[in-house]
Write an enzyme that holds these catalytic residues in place. Structure first.
Site, mmCIF file in Angstrom:
data_model
loop_
_atom_site.group_PDB
_atom_site.id
_atom_site.type_symbol
_atom_site.label_atom_id
_atom_site.label_comp_id
_atom_site.label_asym_id
_atom_site.label_seq_id
_atom_site.Cartn_x
_atom_site.Cartn_y
_atom_site.Cartn_z
ATOM 1 N N LYS A 36 0.837 -1.212 0.000
ATOM 2 C CA LYS A 36 0.000 0.000 0.000
ATOM 3 C C LYS A 36 0.870 1.259 0.000
ATOM 4 O O LYS A 36 0.653 2.172 -0.786
ATOM 5 C CB LYS A 36 -0.935 0.013 1.232
ATOM 6 C CG LYS A 36 -1.863 -1.189 1.324
ATOM 7 C CD LYS A 36 -2.842 -1.076 2.469
ATOM 8 C CE LYS A 36 -2.216 -1.115 3.853
ATOM 9 N NZ LYS A 36 -1.663 -2.422 4.237
ATOM 10 N N ARG A 50 -9.377 0.756 9.193
ATOM 11 C CA ARG A 50 -9.025 -0.626 9.472
ATOM 12 C C ARG A 50 -10.123 -1.321 10.270
ATOM 13 O O ARG A 50 -9.993 -2.510 10.573
ATOM 14 C CB ARG A 50 -7.739 -0.667 10.295
ATOM 15 C CG ARG A 50 -6.476 -0.983 9.490
ATOM 16 C CD ARG A 50 -5.309 -0.897 10.451
ATOM 17 N NE ARG A 50 -4.142 -1.630 10.076
ATOM 18 C CZ ARG A 50 -3.056 -1.082 9.539
ATOM 19 N NH1 ARG A 50 -3.037 0.196 9.241
ATOM 20 N NH2 ARG A 50 -2.004 -1.817 9.315
ATOM 21 N N ARG A 105 11.631 -6.425 4.829
ATOM 22 C CA ARG A 105 11.498 -5.000 5.124
ATOM 23 C C ARG A 105 12.012 -4.691 6.530
ATOM 24 O O ARG A 105 12.666 -3.676 6.760
ATOM 25 C CB ARG A 105 10.020 -4.582 4.988
ATOM 26 C CG ARG A 105 9.777 -3.111 5.209
ATOM 27 C CD ARG A 105 8.368 -2.709 4.842
ATOM 28 N NE ARG A 105 7.416 -3.022 5.905
ATOM 29 C CZ ARG A 105 6.100 -2.755 5.834
ATOM 30 N NH1 ARG A 105 5.583 -2.220 4.734
ATOM 31 N NH2 ARG A 105 5.304 -3.049 6.831
ATOM 32 N N ARG A 134 11.804 -1.718 11.759
ATOM 33 C CA ARG A 134 10.489 -1.756 12.424
ATOM 34 C C ARG A 134 10.359 -3.033 13.237
ATOM 35 O O ARG A 134 10.437 -4.136 12.679
ATOM 36 C CB ARG A 134 9.376 -1.721 11.368
ATOM 37 C CG ARG A 134 8.953 -0.343 10.980
ATOM 38 C CD ARG A 134 7.870 -0.396 9.923
ATOM 39 N NE ARG A 134 6.631 -1.007 10.396
ATOM 40 C CZ ARG A 134 5.505 -0.975 9.699
ATOM 41 N NH1 ARG A 134 5.460 -0.391 8.521
ATOM 42 N NH2 ARG A 134 4.412 -1.531 10.193
ATOM 43 N N ARG A 143 -0.799 -9.449 13.353
ATOM 44 C CA ARG A 143 -1.340 -8.362 12.519
ATOM 45 C C ARG A 143 -2.286 -8.938 11.466
ATOM 46 O O ARG A 143 -3.314 -8.335 11.156
ATOM 47 C CB ARG A 143 -0.198 -7.560 11.872
ATOM 48 C CG ARG A 143 0.460 -6.626 12.883
ATOM 49 C CD ARG A 143 1.886 -6.299 12.516
ATOM 50 N NE ARG A 143 1.993 -5.429 11.364
ATOM 51 C CZ ARG A 143 3.124 -5.290 10.659
ATOM 52 N NH1 ARG A 143 4.211 -5.983 10.979
ATOM 53 N NH2 ARG A 143 3.170 -4.464 9.640
HETATM 54 P P1 AMP Z 1 1.016 0.036 9.108
HETATM 55 O O1 AMP Z 1 2.250 0.819 8.864
HETATM 56 O O2 AMP Z 1 -0.165 0.530 8.304
HETATM 57 O O3 AMP Z 1 1.222 -1.455 8.939
HETATM 58 O O4 AMP Z 1 0.609 0.267 10.644
HETATM 59 C C1 AMP Z 1 1.467 -0.135 11.706
HETATM 60 C C2 AMP Z 1 0.676 -0.234 13.000
HETATM 61 O O5 AMP Z 1 0.114 1.024 13.340
HETATM 62 C C3 AMP Z 1 -0.513 -1.187 12.951
HETATM 63 O O6 AMP Z 1 -0.136 -2.533 13.169
HETATM 64 C C4 AMP Z 1 -1.355 -0.645 14.110
HETATM 65 O O7 AMP Z 1 -0.842 -1.003 15.352
HETATM 66 C C5 AMP Z 1 -1.172 0.863 13.949
HETATM 67 N N1 AMP Z 1 -2.204 1.403 13.032
HETATM 68 C C6 AMP Z 1 -1.996 1.927 11.793
HETATM 69 N N2 AMP Z 1 -3.147 2.309 11.231
HETATM 70 C C7 AMP Z 1 -4.125 2.001 12.130
HETATM 71 C C8 AMP Z 1 -5.540 2.122 12.120
HETATM 72 N N3 AMP Z 1 -6.205 2.646 11.068
HETATM 73 N N4 AMP Z 1 -6.210 1.702 13.233
HETATM 74 C C9 AMP Z 1 -5.560 1.193 14.287
HETATM 75 N N5 AMP Z 1 -4.250 1.019 14.342
HETATM 76 C C10 AMP Z 1 -3.515 1.418 13.274
#
Ligand code: AMP
Length: 367
Positions: A191, A266, A305, A311, A323
């Site tokens: 994404k 989400r 990654r 990360r 996740r």
């Molecule tokens: P991402 O970089 O999109 O994979 O997000 C990393 C982490 O941030 C996720 O595993 C969640 O813990 C938190 N996070 C990101 N976006 C959301 C969201 N829309 N709702 C809740 N937690 C989020």
């Protein structure tokens, strides 16, 4: 009507504006008929309001100006500069500020501060336009012409990049041609990578909630500290926190020609909140596009990654699987939510990066 790169549509006619000016003049005249108030216009935007107001003010009065600046383009910089100081000889007088527009309240705070050392008898605020939806409520606005929604306006003294002040009517930014996309897909689906290409191609603003959280964690803000424990476990951050953060970020970009939402929504609650919030701005989601890939490919991508990005949630297979579980339980049901609205699309997320960009572009161009 075009001003530089933006299109504006008619919003308030000259007659509607003058009726509001008349209303304010009448209300103030009633309260100040027995003394000589000092009206202080706030430059530049209020010059037309001040002129029309004074023509309708029936009693003796004085007039002066202060000059403040806070907007550059469409976005408030948050920095308010004083370019012209309050008038002398206002000690013991009733001062009534004439503002063209009050939105967040930031300029108003500076104004109150400017006059706080003057020994005026009374300090009142009148504003022709007032965005009650976004006003922080810190001070009472004593006289209001028209309460307007939180949209960018020009005309009747107000500008976009210094243009449009001479218009007799008020125009609103036209947001009909916006494209707002949700990129949907499991962690590692690509994404963020695809958003980088799409934002350039379609001139969109990319908002990644994951990136926003990481930025806050890196800077050890309150929000970052709060989010850290959830993110470290691979859990979702609570909706109320995430929704507020997303809304704040959209509001920081009122001049965007559209948004790519990446990692948001989400949960169904987030999707509903997003729709309701966009509706208040005359905006909507045009399409949700999912990037499909199977779990084993995604796990390999994320572990790779994790080696580069550092990360912590990408370095441990258990956290990654957690996740995915969160996704299957809370995010996957959103497919149905968007399908019901006829907005759900999906593309194969496996292949070369530019091939996938082309698949996405095909969906967007057919919208
Ligand atoms: P991402 O970089 O999109 O994979 O997000 C990393 C982490 O941030 C996720 O595993 C969640 O813990 C938190 N996070 C990101 N976006 C959301 C969201 N829309 N709702 C809740 N937690 C989020």
């Amino acid at each position: 009507m075009q001003l530089q790169d933006k299109t504006f549509v008619p919003y308030l006619s000259e007659a509607e504006i003058l009726a509001a000016v008349e209303k304010v003049a009448h209300a103030i005249a009633k309260d100040y008929k027995d003394e000589i108030p000092v009206f202080v216009g706030v430059l530049n935007g209020a010059f037309m309001f001040v002129a029309d107001f004074l023509k309708r003010y029936p009693h003796p009065c004085e007039v002066s100006f202060v000059k403040l600046s806070s907007y550059q383009g469409l976005t408030s910089t948050g920095i308010v500069e004083t370019l012209l100081d309050p008038p002398d000889n206002i000690e013991g007088r009733s001062v009534i500020i004439l503002e063209d527009i009050i939105d967040s309240g930031r300029t108003l705070k500076e104004l109150v501060h400017l006059f706080s050392t003057t020994k005026v008898k009374e300090f009142k605020i009148a504003s022709l336009f007032y965005k009650s939806e976004v006003y922080n409520g810190e001070y009472t606005i004593d006289y209001v012409g028209i309460d307007i929604p939180d949209k960018f306006i020009v005309g009747y003294g107000l500008d976009y990049k210094e243009l449009g002040r001479n218009l007799r009517e008020v125009y609103q930014l036209n947001q009909k041609h916006m494209i707002n996309l949700v990129l949907f897909g499991k962690p590692g689906a690509g994404k963020g990578t695809q958003a980088e290409f799409l934002k350039e191609k379609y001139n969109l603003k990319h908002i990644s909630t994951g990136d926003l959280f990481r930025y806050n964690m890196k800077n050890e803000t309150e929000l970052g500290k709060l989010a850290k424990s959830y993110i470290d476990r691979g859990d979702l951050v609570p909706d109320e926190v995430t929704i507020q953060m997303l809304q704040d970020d959209v509001e920081k970009n009122p001049d965007a020609s559209g948004f790519i939402f990446d990692g948001f929504p989400r949960t169904t609650a987030q999707a509903k909140a997003l729709d309701a919030f966009l509706a208040t701005k005359g905006m909507k989601i045009n399409a949700t596009i999912a990037l499909d890939a199977n779990d084993e490919v995604l796990i390999q991508r994320l572990l790779e990654r994790g080696k580069v990005s550092g990360r912590s949630d990408d370095q441990d297979e258990n956290k990654i699987r957690n996740r995915f579980d969160e996704y299957n339980q809370k995010t996957a049901p959103l497919k149905e939510y968007y399908e019901e609205q006829g907005k759900f699309h999906s593309v194969n997320g496996i292949g070369a990066i530019d091939e996938i960009t082309q698949r996405l572009a095909k969906v967007i161009e057919e919208l």
